[in-house]
Every structure is written in C-alpha cells, then in structure tokens.
Design a protein around this motif. Structure first.
Motif, PDB file in Angstrom:
ATOM      1  N   GLY A   1       0.815  -1.204   0.000  1.00  0.00           N
ATOM      2  CA  GLY A   1       0.000   0.000   0.000  1.00  0.00           C
ATOM      3  C   GLY A   1       0.852   1.258   0.000  1.00  0.00           C
ATOM      4  O   GLY A   1       2.031   1.241   0.377  1.00  0.00           O
ATOM      5  N   PHE A   2       0.225   2.372  -0.421  1.00  0.00           N
ATOM      6  CA  PHE A   2       0.941   3.645  -0.473  1.00  0.00           C
ATOM      7  C   PHE A   2       0.269   4.734   0.355  1.00  0.00           C
ATOM      8  O   PHE A   2       0.907   5.681   0.768  1.00  0.00           O
ATOM      9  N   SER A   3      -1.021   4.616   0.578  1.00  0.00           N
ATOM     10  CA  SER A   3      -1.737   5.675   1.298  1.00  0.00           C
ATOM     11  C   SER A   3      -2.669   5.072   2.343  1.00  0.00           C
ATOM     12  O   SER A   3      -3.892   4.993   2.132  1.00  0.00           O
ATOM     13  N   PRO A   4      -2.141   4.577   3.468  1.00  0.00           N
ATOM     14  CA  PRO A   4      -0.738   4.667   3.853  1.00  0.00           C
ATOM     15  C   PRO A   4       0.028   3.395   3.469  1.00  0.00           C
ATOM     16  O   PRO A   4      -0.570   2.393   3.068  1.00  0.00           O
ATOM     17  N   GLU A   5       1.325   3.431   3.628  1.00  0.00           N
ATOM     18  CA  GLU A   5       2.169   2.237   3.473  1.00  0.00           C
ATOM     19  C   GLU A   5       2.171   1.499   4.809  1.00  0.00           C
ATOM     20  O   GLU A   5       2.452   2.093   5.855  1.00  0.00           O
ATOM     21  N   VAL A   6       1.808   0.211   4.784  1.00  0.00           N
ATOM     22  CA  VAL A   6       1.703  -0.569   6.015  1.00  0.00           C
ATOM     23  C   VAL A   6       2.512  -1.849   5.880  1.00  0.00           C
ATOM     24  O   VAL A   6       2.949  -2.221   4.784  1.00  0.00           O
ATOM     25  N   ALA A   7       2.700  -2.534   6.982  1.00  0.00           N
ATOM     26  CA  ALA A   7       3.452  -3.789   6.969  1.00  0.00           C
ATOM     27  C   ALA A   7       2.686  -4.868   6.220  1.00  0.00           C
ATOM     28  O   ALA A   7       1.460  -4.967   6.327  1.00  0.00           O
ATOM     29  N   ALA A   8       3.411  -5.677   5.458  1.00  0.00           N
ATOM     30  CA  ALA A   8       2.816  -6.863   4.837  1.00  0.00           C
ATOM     31  C   ALA A   8       2.748  -7.954   5.900  1.00  0.00           C
ATOM     32  O   ALA A   8       3.724  -8.204   6.613  1.00  0.00           O
ATOM     33  N   SER A   9       1.607  -8.614   6.003  1.00  0.00           N
ATOM     34  CA  SER A   9       1.417  -9.586   7.088  1.00  0.00           C
ATOM     35  C   SER A   9       2.378 -10.757   7.002  1.00  0.00           C
ATOM     36  O   SER A   9       2.634 -11.436   7.998  1.00  0.00           O
ATOM     37  N   PHE A  10       2.933 -11.008   5.809  1.00  0.00           N
ATOM     38  CA  PHE A  10       3.850 -12.136   5.639  1.00  0.00           C
ATOM     39  C   PHE A  10       5.313 -11.737   5.810  1.00  0.00           C
ATOM     40  O   PHE A  10       6.207 -12.575   5.665  1.00  0.00           O
ATOM     41  N   SER A  11       5.585 -10.479   6.110  1.00  0.00           N
ATOM     42  CA  SER A  11       6.972 -10.013   6.213  1.00  0.00           C
ATOM     43  C   SER A  11       7.723 -10.770   7.304  1.00  0.00           C
ATOM     44  O   SER A  11       7.361 -10.736   8.475  1.00  0.00           O
ATOM     45  N   GLY A  12       8.775 -11.474   6.913  1.00  0.00           N
ATOM     46  CA  GLY A  12       9.579 -12.200   7.888  1.00  0.00           C
ATOM     47  C   GLY A  12      10.265 -11.239   8.838  1.00  0.00           C
ATOM     48  O   GLY A  12      10.697 -10.144   8.453  1.00  0.00           O
ATOM     49  N   GLY A  13      10.365 -11.627  10.090  1.00  0.00           N
ATOM     50  CA  GLY A  13      11.023 -10.762  11.064  1.00  0.00           C
ATOM     51  C   GLY A  13      11.049 -11.411  12.429  1.00  0.00           C
ATOM     52  O   GLY A  13      10.226 -12.271  12.742  1.00  0.00           O
ATOM     53  N   GLY A  14      12.010 -11.007  13.240  1.00  0.00           N
ATOM     54  CA  GLY A  14      12.124 -11.564  14.580  1.00  0.00           C
ATOM     55  C   GLY A  14      13.540 -11.448  15.106  1.00  0.00           C
ATOM     56  O   GLY A  14      14.219 -10.440  14.872  1.00  0.00           O
ATOM     57  N   PHE A  15      13.990 -12.524  15.763  1.00  0.00           N
ATOM     58  CA  PHE A  15      15.254 -12.483  16.466  1.00  0.00           C
ATOM     59  C   PHE A  15      15.985 -13.817  16.295  1.00  0.00           C
ATOM     60  O   PHE A  15      15.374 -14.881  16.368  1.00  0.00           O
ATOM     61  N   SER A  16      17.284 -13.738  16.087  1.00  0.00           N
ATOM     62  CA  SER A  16      18.088 -14.935  15.854  1.00  0.00           C
ATOM     63  C   SER A  16      18.239 -15.765  17.118  1.00  0.00           C
ATOM     64  O   SER A  16      18.314 -15.228  18.232  1.00  0.00           O
ATOM     65  N   ASN A  17      18.318 -17.072  16.920  1.00  0.00           N
ATOM     66  CA  ASN A  17      18.650 -17.977  18.019  1.00  0.00           C
ATOM     67  C   ASN A  17      20.121 -18.376  17.981  1.00  0.00           C
ATOM     68  O   ASN A  17      20.566 -19.141  18.833  1.00  0.00           O
TER      69      ASN A  17
END
Length: 515
Positions: A399-415
């Motif tokens: 999205g552009f108005s507004p730009e929001v996070a994609a629900s599938f965007s990988g992210g987190g913290f390394s083990n």
C-alpha cells in the motif's frame, strides 16, 4: 523397518574404527532413509578451516561501515581481507596430512585458502569419517539427498576443522515461488502523471521511483555495479525485460542489458521464470543505467551460496551490491552452527571489501520460511542468512496511502547470532514497549531483523509463457499463517525494520548534506 535400518547404520559406523570426536544427529521426521548410498557413487564435501583473525575482520568491517568512523568508506583490499581469514599453517598441515593418509587430495576453493573441497567415492568417505552415507528423501519437497547420521573427526584434526558439509546437516533450500495471477499489462505511453491512482492497484518500477524518490535519470557514477543472485534453475529473459521497459519505463529509449554468469553449472538461457524475472525487471527497472549481472547458481544448497561468495571474492573488482531473494530456515542449522558462522563470515568479507549484501527476510511472518498448514510451531522461527549481522535484511510492506506492513513479512530475532551493538538502542526501545508479549517465543538477545523494508506485493512482472532517511512504518504486524505476530511501532520493529527508503534523504545523509 525404519528402526532396524537405523540400528544397522550405527553398527556399520562402529566397524570402521575411527577414533575421535563423534557427531551424531537425529533428523526431522520429514527425512526418510531409503537405502545406503551406492558404492559406485561419490560425495562432494566442503571443508572449512578456522580463520587466523576473524575478530579482526569483524572489527574492520564495522569500522569502515560506521559513518562516525574516520575510516568510513575506506574499504579493505582483497589482500587485506584474505590476510584476516587465511587459515593458520598448522591447520592446513593437519587437515592435509589427515586426508593424505586416505589418499585424498583436496582442492582449494576460496581465495584465502580457508575452504577446501574433496570429491571421493562413498566407501572412502565412510572410512574417512566412520560414517554410513545414506540416501534420504525429504517428504515435504520430494528431494533426495545423501547424508550420514554420524561422523567422527580424529582428535588431532578436530580443532583444525571448522566444518565439513554436507555430512550430518539436513539443510534444505527454500523453494517458495512468489504467488501470482495473470493481469493485462498497461499500454505503452509517455511517463504517467497520476502515479498514486495507478499504484493503488498494481506496483511497477515507476511507482517505486516516485514513492521512494529514486531518480529516473541514468546513474553516471564510475564503478557502479549491481549483482542479482538466482538459484533453483531460475533465469531472466532479455526479451521480457525489453517488453517490461516498453510498458513501465517509456522514458528510457534504449532498454538496458544485463549480463549472466554461471556458477556451479547454473542455467544461462531459456524462457524467463518468475522469481528471476521479477528480480531483474525491478533492479534494472529502478537502478537506471547501473550495470547489472545475474549470477545463476546451479547448486541451491548452502555450499552453492558459499560458492557464489568465493567466486566473487576471487575477483579484483566486486559489485557494489549483491541482492538475494532466497534463504533458509535458521533452525536447520541447529547443530551446524559453525557452518552458519562461516557462511555469515563469507558475507562479512564481501562487506569489508565494499559490497552491500541484501537478503529477503522471509515470506511467512514470524514463522520462518516453511511453516506447515497447521501453524503448530512452538516458537517463532527466524530465517537465515537474514540473521547474519554482516548484511542487510529487507522486510515487506504494501500500500501507499498509507504504506503498512505486509502480514507475511519475515522478522524476529536470531537464536544463533547475538544482537550487534549497532542495533542495541533501537531494538531495546522496541522490546521495552513490547513488554512481556510473546515471552518465551523468541530470543530477546538475538540479532534482530529485518533492518529495513520495501514494497512487496502486486508487482507487475513480464514473464514469457540512518532512520531519518527512511519512512517509518507503524501500521500492521507479521503473523504469517498464525494469529499472532510482532506489531509495528515507531522506530525499529521486527516487521519492517527501520522502515522503507527515501532516496533523496538517504543521499543527503551519506554525503553529509543533511548535517
């Protein structure tokens, strides 16, 4: 039947009489043993030797990468990097002597000499390692692979060997093609004026140039270069690129070309495939006039990724950017941490020499690359190499108005990798505001990812057949297939990182014009 088969493996392994440090694994249930590897077949193994001064390489990389350092931008030479990672002479001697006892003669495959490769018959590999190489089938992908459940490294060699791959490591490449649907392309025309209305439906190179303030004029700086890596027999087509430019970059009168280089027997021609076409059409389509090379790598496993890095490190001139849309599940490296560290250090070498390395953060939210349909994971799953602290991990927005996070965007913290100092302030602030939410599901002290993000959905693709310079994304989360995921917040978050780029602000920041 399966149980008796595994018992027989143990008995045979003991019969070889190899004494030393033994590593034994139990693979995930998805890997089913089929039969012993044929005696007439061979295995190709990569051996990693410990670097002379890997901490020195890390310090040098951070020094030239820190805008506050007097050495910012003063990247190391090929010889300087190789001096940091070259193995100690006694390690080279110990490993070569051990192999020579079995009449095995390795090939040096890295410029610094820290990686060797051997290709030997299965019976000799079993004798060398006290192993029993076996054909396994991955029930998820149908792929067969040759691995062993146990190896033994002699005591006088063990400290001189960082890793040997593939032996007991069941690390699968992620084969997750982008989801797509067929659409009618827009008609060729002069450069469009009403980008916002068009971009509300689909994304093309002009949308990204306009939204992220990327100049449309051809880049003219000397030494500009960009590398795109491809795996799994993906290839891009010049014909598709030309049609893409006619539709989406009508302001460019001559369609730029891109070069193709094969590594490990990668394909160099054929009808354009989805991932490669997407990657090339948007790198060439946005980085106007920047010489671009597509590196087609025939081996999609971990050693194929390492082979590409070693191929590049052997060159006197490196690309300024290496971008990759593939990756692994970090959990697959459990028990093979030394391999992951060597993998990561290879990218540190590229960075120290001036190459900015970018990796996608993943396509399934907090649940790594390959979640199952039940979403029954007991904790969040980071991806790799995005968790390597020596590269830039890129998440997804929409999205552009507004730009929001994609629900599938990988992210987190390394083990596996600790959080680097350069992330401390931003990530600590996020964790404080997050509070106890998701406690026990992730490693709060791990390297956090992604670092930044960009548009990631509704791309039209032609197929034959510093935070002040970023747009902070504060809406959305990344549940992936589940009901929970990290929320976005002001500043850094493990969904979109620090946000999406604004080229004009970034340019001012790195050139000092914004001071």
């Amino acid at each position: 039947m399966s149980q008796s088969f595994l018992v027989s493996l143990c008995i045979v392994a003991l019969s070889f009489g190899v004494h030393g440090r033994q590593t034994t694994v139990t693979p995930k249930p998805r890997f089913v043993p089929l039969r012993p590897a044929a005696a007439t077949s061979s295995v190709e193994l990569t051996l990693g030797l410990p670097a002379t001064n890997i901490e020195g390489l890390h310090a040098a990389l951070y020094d030239v990468s820190d805008p506050k350092s007097a050495n910012y931008g003063r990247h190391l030479s090929k010889a300087e990097v190789e001096a940091f990672v070259a193995p100690k002479p006694d390690s080279v001697q110990a490993v070569n002597d051990w192999l020579a006892q079995h009449d095995v003669h390795p090939e040096v495959i890295s410029p610094s000499g820290d990686m060797l490769r051997i290709n030997i018959p299965v019976p000799k590999a079993n004798a060398l390692l006290g192993a029993n190489f076996t054909v396994f089938k991955d029930q998820h992908s149908g792929t067969t692979l040759v691995r062993t459940l146990s190896v033994t490294i002699p005591d006088d060699v063990d400290s001189h060997l960082q890793f040997m791959y593939p032996t007991t490591q069941f690390i699968m490449p992620v084969n997750q093609s982008p989801r797509f649907e067929a659409v009618n392309p827009p008609k060729a025309s002069t450069r469009r004026q009403s980008l916002p209305s068009i971009c509300s439906v689909d994304v093309d190179p002009e949308c990204l140039e306009d939204f992220y303030h990327i100049p449309t004029a051809p880049a003219n700086a000397s030494g500009n270069s960009l590398a795109v890596s491809g795996y799994l027999n993906e290839i891009a087509s010049e014909d598709d690129l030309e049609i893409s430019f006619l539709a989406f970059r009508p302001d460019v009168t001559t369609t730029p070309e891109f070069s193709v280089v094969s590594v490990d027997g990668g394909v160099t021609s054929g009808s354009g495939t989805l991932e490669a076409s997407l990657d090339i059409q948007y790198t060439v389509g946005i980085a106007t006039g920047v010489p671009t090379t597509f590196y087609s790598v025939g081996n999609p496993f971990a050693d194929g990724f390492i082979d590409l890095v070693n191929f590049l490190l052997a060159q006197d001139e490196l690309p300024l950017v290496l971008t990759t849309s593939y990756g692994f599940n970090e959990s697959d490296f459990t028990g093979a941490e030394a391999l992951a560290e060597s993998f990561c250090n290879a990218y540190a070498q590229l960075g120290a020499r001036g190459t900015s390395v970018f990796f996608c953060s993943g396509d399934n939210g907090v649940y790594s690359f390959s979640f199952n349909s039940l979403c029954d994971a007991t904790d969040f799953g980071p991806t790799f190499p995005s968790t390597c602290p020596f590269l830039t991990s890129v998440g997804g927005t929409q999205g552009f108005s507004p730009e929001v996070a994609a629900s599938f965007s990988g992210g987190g913290f390394s083990n596996m990798f600790a959080r680097p100092d350069y992330q401390a302030a931003a990530v600590d602030s996020y964790l404080t505001r997050l509070g106890g939410q998701f406690a026990g599901l992730f490693n709060q002290s791990g390297r956090a990812f992604p670092d930044v993000s960009a548009q990631s959905v509704d791309f039209i693709t032609r197929i034959s057949g510093g935070s002040s310079a970023l747009n902070d994304i504060t809406s959305g989360s990344n549940p992936g297939c589940g009901a929970q995921g990290f929320p976005t917040m002001d500043g850094w978050d493990p969904v979109t990182g620090l946000g999406t780029p604004d080229y004009e602000k970034l340019l001012a920041l790195v050139t000092g014009l914004g001071a």
